[in-house]
Design a protein around this motif. Structure first.
Motif, PDB file in Angstrom:
ATOM      1  N   PHE A 121      61.079  31.849 -19.857  1.00  0.00           N
ATOM      2  CA  PHE A 121      61.707  31.850 -21.178  1.00  0.00           C
ATOM      3  C   PHE A 121      62.180  30.455 -21.555  1.00  0.00           C
ATOM      4  N   LEU A 122      62.850  29.781 -20.623  1.00  0.00           N
ATOM      5  CA  LEU A 122      63.333  28.426 -20.880  1.00  0.00           C
ATOM      6  C   LEU A 122      62.170  27.450 -21.064  1.00  0.00           C
ATOM      7  N   LEU A 123      61.094  27.670 -20.309  1.00  0.00           N
ATOM      8  CA  LEU A 123      59.920  26.818 -20.440  1.00  0.00           C
ATOM      9  C   LEU A 123      59.320  26.928 -21.840  1.00  0.00           C
ATOM     10  N   PHE A 124      59.189  28.163 -22.330  1.00  0.00           N
ATOM     11  CA  PHE A 124      58.637  28.368 -23.669  1.00  0.00           C
ATOM     12  C   PHE A 124      59.559  27.777 -24.739  1.00  0.00           C
ATOM     13  N   LEU A 125      60.865  27.917 -24.547  1.00  0.00           N
ATOM     14  CA  LEU A 125      61.806  27.324 -25.489  1.00  0.00           C
ATOM     15  C   LEU A 125      61.674  25.802 -25.511  1.00  0.00           C
ATOM     16  N   ALA A 126      61.512  25.215 -24.325  1.00  0.00           N
ATOM     17  CA  ALA A 126      61.394  23.758 -24.236  1.00  0.00           C
ATOM     18  C   ALA A 126      60.144  23.268 -24.956  1.00  0.00           C
ATOM     19  N   VAL A 127      59.037  23.974 -24.765  1.00  0.00           N
ATOM     20  CA  VAL A 127      57.788  23.585 -25.430  1.00  0.00           C
ATOM     21  C   VAL A 127      57.946  23.691 -26.947  1.00  0.00           C
ATOM     22  N   ALA A 128      58.524  24.811 -27.395  1.00  0.00           N
ATOM     23  CA  ALA A 128      58.734  24.999 -28.831  1.00  0.00           C
ATOM     24  C   ALA A 128      59.689  23.947 -29.383  1.00  0.00           C
ATOM     25  N   GLY A 129      60.738  23.632 -28.625  1.00  0.00           N
ATOM     26  CA  GLY A 129      61.697  22.630 -29.064  1.00  0.00           C
ATOM     27  C   GLY A 129      61.087  21.251 -29.180  1.00  0.00           C
ATOM     28  N   MET A 130      60.227  20.912 -28.214  1.00  0.00           N
ATOM     29  CA  MET A 130      59.583  19.600 -28.268  1.00  0.00           C
ATOM     30  C   MET A 130      58.623  19.508 -29.453  1.00  0.00           C
ATOM     31  N   ALA A 131      57.913  20.602 -29.716  1.00  0.00           N
ATOM     32  CA  ALA A 131      56.999  20.606 -30.861  1.00  0.00           C
ATOM     33  C   ALA A 131      57.768  20.419 -32.159  1.00  0.00           C
ATOM     34  N   LEU A 132      58.909  21.110 -32.264  1.00  0.00           N
ATOM     35  CA  LEU A 132      59.728  20.975 -33.463  1.00  0.00           C
ATOM     36  C   LEU A 132      60.341  19.579 -33.550  1.00  0.00           C
ATOM     37  N   GLY A 133      60.718  19.035 -32.379  1.00  0.00           N
ATOM     38  CA  GLY A 133      61.314  17.709 -32.347  1.00  0.00           C
ATOM     39  C   GLY A 133      60.356  16.620 -32.784  1.00  0.00           C
ATOM     40  N   LEU A 134      59.060  16.824 -32.547  1.00  0.00           N
ATOM     41  CA  LEU A 134      58.073  15.843 -32.995  1.00  0.00           C
ATOM     42  C   LEU A 134      58.000  15.794 -34.515  1.00  0.00           C
ATOM     43  N   VAL A 135      58.241  16.945 -35.136  1.00  0.00           N
ATOM     44  CA  VAL A 135      58.199  17.028 -36.599  1.00  0.00           C
ATOM     45  C   VAL A 135      59.535  16.599 -37.198  1.00  0.00           C
ATOM     46  N   ILE A 142      70.575  18.897 -31.569  1.00  0.00           N
ATOM     47  CA  ILE A 142      70.995  20.267 -31.881  1.00  0.00           C
ATOM     48  C   ILE A 142      70.208  21.265 -31.049  1.00  0.00           C
ATOM     49  N   LEU A 143      68.908  21.015 -30.905  1.00  0.00           N
ATOM     50  CA  LEU A 143      68.062  21.897 -30.104  1.00  0.00           C
ATOM     51  C   LEU A 143      68.498  21.902 -28.645  1.00  0.00           C
ATOM     52  N   LEU A 144      68.874  20.743 -28.129  1.00  0.00           N
ATOM     53  CA  LEU A 144      69.324  20.657 -26.742  1.00  0.00           C
ATOM     54  C   LEU A 144      70.580  21.485 -26.522  1.00  0.00           C
ATOM     55  N   ILE A 145      71.525  21.374 -27.447  1.00  0.00           N
ATOM     56  CA  ILE A 145      72.755  22.168 -27.349  1.00  0.00           C
ATOM     57  C   ILE A 145      72.440  23.651 -27.437  1.00  0.00           C
ATOM     58  N   ALA A 146      71.532  24.023 -28.348  1.00  0.00           N
ATOM     59  CA  ALA A 146      71.152  25.425 -28.508  1.00  0.00           C
ATOM     60  C   ALA A 146      70.510  25.969 -27.235  1.00  0.00           C
ATOM     61  N   MET A 147      69.691  25.153 -26.561  1.00  0.00           N
ATOM     62  CA  MET A 147      69.044  25.601 -25.322  1.00  0.00           C
ATOM     63  C   MET A 147      70.053  25.813 -24.202  1.00  0.00           C
TER      64      MET A 147
END
Length: 202
Positions: A121-135, A142-147
């Motif tokens: 679950f955390l792995l999938f969140l990290a991948v999604a977060g990085m994809a969003l962070g690129l955009v 904020i994403l780091l705190i949310a994770m």
């Protein structure tokens, strides 16, 4: 949730929306222990590959000691893998036996299933977060705190579901104490094993 295995995106969504119910669903699958250990190891390896790749892809800032230290640490992935595996295994046994000691009804297989899925679950969140962070690079902090919040929130609900605990706040503080203890234990064990077998320190 039905007994039919949902797709991974749906399971990730349900873990965020209703983590205790998702935990009950995962426990009801009754997956064999060998498959659970394999899933946990796979999740740890994928996580380490992702983190090491990200860290080494970004050149270290020579004026930043923390950046240089991180590059040096992740340039030797074997100690990182050892540390993550030790952390995951200790987490499984700690959740099982500390929970039982406090009156919980959870089993080792149940804890293993939930920790394995928590890692994925955390792995999938990290991948999604990085994809969003690129955009949207501005939202990375904020994403780091949310994770971090999701990490402890979901784990707390998983432990409650596993052992039948009702007071999530007590479970949360118990996890924090165990987490800090685990950090020290993993650091000591990883350093000892790495020095003994590989001649390096993490």
């Amino acid at each position: 949730m039905s007994n039919t295995l949902p797709g991974i995106p749906r399971l990730v969504y349900e873990t965020i929306r209703a983590p205790r119910r998702t935990a009950e669903y995962i426990l009801a699958l009754d997956i064999p222990r060998r498959n659970l250990w394999e899933a946990l190891v796979a999740a740890v390896l994928l996580t380490v590959v992702l983190v090491v790749g990200l860290v080494l892809a970004v050149p270290a800032d020579p004026t930043d000691p923390a950046s240089v230290a991180m590059q040096e640490m992740y340039a030797r992935p074997i100690p990182v893998v050892i540390g993550q595996l030790i952390s995951s295994v200790v987490t499984v046994y700690a959740i099982t036996f500390l929970g039982q000691w406090l009156g919980g009804k959870g089993t080792l297989d149940g804890a293993l299933a939930l920790v394995a899925w928590h890692q994925f679950f955390l792995l999938f969140l990290a991948v999604a977060g990085m994809a969003l962070g690129l955009v949207l690079p501005a939202v990375l902090s904020i994403l780091l705190i949310a994770m971090i919040v999701l990490y402890f929130f979901v784990l707390t609900q998983f432990v409650c579901a596993l052992h039948g605990f009702e007071n999530a706040m007590v479970v949360f503080f118990g996890i924090i104490i165990a987490f800090l203890t685990l950090l020290v234990l993993v650091a000591v064990l990883t350093g000892f094993i790495s020095a003994l077998f590989f001649g390096v320190t993490p």
